[in-house]
Design a protein around this motif. Structure first.
Motif, short mmCIF file in Angstrom:
data_model
loop_
_atom_site.label_atom_id
_atom_site.label_comp_id
_atom_site.label_asym_id
_atom_site.label_seq_id
_atom_site.Cartn_x
_atom_site.Cartn_y
_atom_site.Cartn_z
N TYR A 61 27.99 7.42 -65.61
CA TYR A 61 27.59 6.14 -65.77
C TYR A 61 26.42 5.65 -66.28
O TYR A 61 26.55 4.92 -66.01
CB TYR A 61 26.92 6.62 -63.66
CG TYR A 61 26.37 5.70 -63.17
CD1 TYR A 61 27.53 5.06 -62.25
CD2 TYR A 61 25.30 5.34 -63.34
CE1 TYR A 61 26.72 3.54 -61.33
CE2 TYR A 61 24.35 4.03 -62.36
CZ TYR A 61 25.29 2.85 -61.41
OH TYR A 61 25.57 2.14 -60.92
N HIS B 88 23.38 5.38 -50.51
CA HIS B 88 25.12 6.15 -51.36
C HIS B 88 26.36 6.43 -50.57
O HIS B 88 27.14 6.13 -51.00
CB HIS B 88 24.39 6.67 -52.04
CG HIS B 88 23.10 5.99 -53.18
ND1 HIS B 88 23.72 5.15 -54.02
CD2 HIS B 88 22.10 6.23 -53.59
CE1 HIS B 88 22.90 4.66 -55.00
NE2 HIS B 88 21.65 5.19 -55.00
N THR C 272 20.38 2.96 -61.05
CA THR C 272 21.57 2.58 -60.17
C THR C 272 20.73 0.89 -60.47
O THR C 272 21.09 0.09 -59.73
CB THR C 272 22.39 2.86 -59.00
OG1 THR C 272 20.80 3.35 -58.61
CG2 THR C 272 22.72 3.80 -59.37
N SER D 289 22.05 -1.78 -55.86
CA SER D 289 21.10 -1.41 -57.09
C SER D 289 19.39 -2.66 -56.63
O SER D 289 19.05 -1.18 -57.18
CB SER D 289 21.81 -2.31 -58.21
OG SER D 289 22.28 -3.81 -58.28
N ASN E 52 29.92 5.39 -59.49
CA ASN E 52 28.94 5.26 -58.44
C ASN E 52 29.33 6.42 -57.44
O ASN E 52 28.60 7.38 -56.82
CB ASN E 52 28.19 4.25 -58.05
CG ASN E 52 26.57 4.92 -57.08
OD1 ASN E 52 26.11 5.18 -57.63
ND2 ASN E 52 27.23 4.69 -55.76
N HIS F 147 19.95 9.06 -60.36
CA HIS F 147 20.57 8.95 -60.16
C HIS F 147 19.91 7.12 -59.67
O HIS F 147 20.06 5.98 -59.78
CB HIS F 147 21.61 9.54 -58.56
CG HIS F 147 22.31 8.24 -58.36
ND1 HIS F 147 22.74 8.20 -57.02
CD2 HIS F 147 23.65 7.78 -59.23
CE1 HIS F 147 23.81 7.78 -56.14
NE2 HIS F 147 24.29 6.88 -57.30
#
Length: 742
Positions: free
Chosen positions: A189, A588, A261, A627, A216, A257
């Motif tokens: 990612y 998420h 993001t 994001s 994601n 993470h």
């Protein structure tokens, strides 16, 4: 040299242990084959093998104690199903009624948690296997039939012995495997995210965001799987040893993470502003190095070696900061200064991300955390289990529809079996059970792979029977085929189907003529696959377009709750407490579920997804919104000026209220107009230019956090406006007299 060889041997042993289920299947099938051959009871091998397969299909990740409890429940369910088949096999009306009721009930158990879903599915598999023992032998004595059932249960219990023992001897190994996969997909990612920073004009950012949404979803899935694996091994006391370290690594992955993001500005605007600069290339290099660091961390976890962060990323960060300082001396235009501030915020975020990865070098991987708690989503009582199932008893539930569809498909398959060839016809039911999935795309994929795999398997089986007429060689082939089935069933279903077909042919040839199964197996597989596909169309089809509004509303509400949690931490300062991490994870999870539904929509027939384009664009904007929220979360810090804090909190609450109003509109709540500009209040309805937002609080360093907060919130408002427009197109596709979905 000896030390190196010993370390290599240990690593290879751990790698072998990582192939957990195939290795357990090898030990179980190999020992059963040896016992059957040495005792002279080759006819017992087939039911023993089938019992082993059913038991392995019921297995889920668990601790030794949890696995023992699950195995006892599995054996109890198996026994009830097998003896019910034994009692009703000669009474078609009772048999099919019981099978349909069992299919519906056991499928609905999946509402509780994945463990029950696996047990329910495996119980149905064993029930069909139990019919195979009497298939074509209606005159068999009661004692012979009882023997077949007992052998099935013995095979299941024998695999359970290896399963429980494995969990006891390798308690942390499944968590280790999950973390390796987690940091690997997280590295993928981050590396793909780096491609957004190419300073090239005309890049299709929406297409890249779509790919990011899919990646994601993979990361979120691995995060959830790793968390569940850790939970299975945490008791009343705080974990120690490797589990404690693995919990710390999981929390680091969560933080990485969130920072990975994050988005700090429009990527096309950045590319236009810094087209003649190497600034974005330096950002890209830092992200690429951090993606590689995630992959190296996965490798170190796999080898159980200390993780060494390395100096490359630190140097790249220093060079990036130097480039930012140089650019600041050259830029005078207000818009470019605003965008440069976004790049500076990005550089700070990347530095913090690097610090999170560096925390993985500590043996405990705690990195100074005060709150290491995780939220347990598993049911805590039987009442809660019953309540979870009860909530799914509605036609709007995809699980309820699938349970009814599967029951109807099995009833239809049984009727066709009686009409065409009641002898050796139960493969129709077995195929229908394996092929009929909850989603249309999965069912069609399984259908093609099942038919092709069976064809490959019967051809390979016929060739192997001719090449290796010796029974002991056929036994070895059967064991190898069983192991290959479990090694490939999750990734290469066609090959897995071919392998299990070879296994059945080899075992059947031990007690008769395996060639007689070839043609019936092909015919029954084709019939069962067609029945499963027809059931998906004719029995309560649940197309993704019918779910989209509810899933979108859930995502919007979770985004709003996440924003409120973020805003609250600008009052108190950054705290990675359980409430904040839970809100972040729910946001998420909802985004990943929406992503999965939209991608599944594109696998469905075109007639049932006329507005798939709108759904796709909604997903892209929803993920972009997440994001920007992640960027707000990544930069959490306390604001001490009361008036400034109150104003920013009011803006954040306005945006969160707009998301709630839009969610209500997607749910069809009367009186809520999602397409209007006043859905969330004036503060949330007027998107402002991020450049203006950055300059609003002046140039003093003390206002840096507030300026950043307001700039990110401005981008959030832009996404809300886009989402509002897409929501209006989805809910009212003919509002302007034309189809706006295309």
């Amino acid at each position: 040299m000896f030390s190196f060889s010993l370390d290599t041997f240990r690593y290879r042993l751990r790698q072998l242990a990582g192939q957990a289920q195939p290795l357990r299947v090898l030990l179980t099938l190999g020992s059963l084959m040896a016992i059957g051959s040495l005792s002279g009871h080759a006819e017992a091998v087939t039911p023993l093998f089938l019992g082993t397969i059913a038991s392995a299909l019921a297995e889920t990740d668990d601790s030794a104690r949890g696995r023992l409890r699950a195995q006892l429940v599995t054996l109890a369910c198996f026994a009830v199903a097998a003896f019910a088949v034994l009692s009703w096999i000669d009474q078609p009306v009772f048999f099919i009624a019981g099978l349909a009721l069992a299919a519906f009930s056991l499928t609905m158990l999946g509402a509780i948690e994945p463990r029950y879903k696996a047990i329910g599915f495996a119980t149905l598999i064993l029930a069909i296997y139990a019919t195979l023992g009497t298939d074509g032998n209606a005159a068999a004595s009661e004692s012979a039939r009882l023997r077949e059932v007992l052998l099935l249960l013995a095979g299941a219990a024998w695999y359970g012995v290896f399963s429980v023992a494995w969990c006891a001897f390798f308690p942390a190994q499944p968590v280790q495997v999950r973390l390796v996969k987690l940091f690997s997909v997280l590295g993928d990612y981050v590396c793909f995210k780096a491609s957004l920073f190419e300073p090239l004009r005309g890049i299709d950012v929406e297409r890249k965001r779509l790919s990011l949404a899919q990646l994601n979803a993979d990361v979120v899935g691995e995060l959830n799987a790793a968390k569940e694996g850790i939970f299975r091994r945490i008791g009343a006391r705080a974990p120690k040893g490797r589990i404690a370290r693995y919990r710390g690594l999981y929390l680091i992955a969560q933080d990485v993470h969130e920072r990975a993001t994050s988005s700090h500005d429009d990527y096309n605007a950045l590319a236009d502003a810094f087209f003649h600069s190497d600034l974005l290339y330096r950002c890209q290099r830092v992200l690429s190095l951090q993606g590689e660091a995630c992959r190296r961390l996965a490798h170190s976890i796999e080898r159980r070696e200390p993780f060494v962060a390395g100096p490359e990323t630190g140097r790249a960060l220093a060079e990036l900061q130097s480039a930012i300082d140089h650019e600041r001396t050259q830029v005078r235009e207000p818009r470019r200064l605003a965008l440069l501030a976004s790049v500076e915020a990005l550089a700070w975020n990347l530095a913090q991300l690097d610090g999170q990865l560096a925390g993985a070098t500590e043996p405990s991987a705690r990195a100074g955390r005060a709150d290491m708690g995780l939220f347990d989503r598993s049911p805590r009582s039987w009442r809660e289990r019953v309540e979870r199932v009860r909530r799914q008893f509605t036609p709007q539930s995809a699980l309820f529809r699938h349970a009814l569809r599967l029951a109807a498909a099995l009833m239809a398959g049984y009727g066709v079996m009686l009409l065409i060839h009641p002898v050796r016809g139960y493969w129709i039911l077995l195929t229908t059970l394996f092929v009929c999935q909850q989603a249309w795309g999965d069912t069609v994929s399984r259908m093609g792979q099942r038919i092709a795999g069976t064809a490959v398997g019967v051809v390979a089986g016929w060739a192997l029977l001719a090449l290796f007429p010796q029974p002991w060689l056929q036994s070895l082939v059967a064991v190898a085929a069983g192991v290959f089935f479990f090694a490939t069933r999750a990734t290469r279903y066609l090959l897995a189907t071919a392998a299990v077909t070879v296994l059945v042919l080899m075992c059947s040839n031990q007690v008769g003529d395996g060639d007689v199964l070839i043609v019936p197996r092909l015919i029954d597989t084709a019939i069962g696959s067609v029945i499963a596909a027809l059931a998906m169309i004719l029995v309560l089809p649940h197309w993704q377009s019918r779910r989209f509004s509810d899933l979108a509303a859930t995502a919007l509400r979770n985004h709003g709750h996440y924003l409120r949690q973020i805003a609250g931490q600008y009052r108190s300062g950054a705290r990675d407490d359980l409430a904040y991490r839970l809100a972040r994870r729910n946001a998420h999870n909802a985004d990943a579920t929406l992503s999965g539904a939209v991608f599944e929509m594109y696998r469905e027939p075109g007639l049932v997804r006329p507005r798939a384009g709108v759904a796709l664009r909604f997903l892209i904007q929803s993920h972009a919104l997440l994001s920007y929220l992640s960027a707000l979360g990544a930069h959490r810090a306390a604001l001490h000026a009361p008036q400034q804090l109150a104003a920013l909190n009011a803006e954040a609450e306005g945006a969160a209220s707009a998301l709630d109003a839009l969610a209500s509109y997607m749910e069809g709540v009367e009186g809520v107009e999602g397409a209007s500009s006043d859905g969330g209040g004036e503060a949330a309805s007027k998107p402002i230019d991020p450049a203006t937002a950055v300059e609003a609080d002046g140039d003093e360093a003390a206002d840096h956090i507030a300026r950043l907060f307001r700039a990110e919130l401005a981008m959030v408002r832009v996404q809300i406006e886009s989402l509002r427009d897409h929501a209006g197109r989805w809910m009212q596709p003919h509002a302007d007299g034309a189809d706006l979905a295309r």
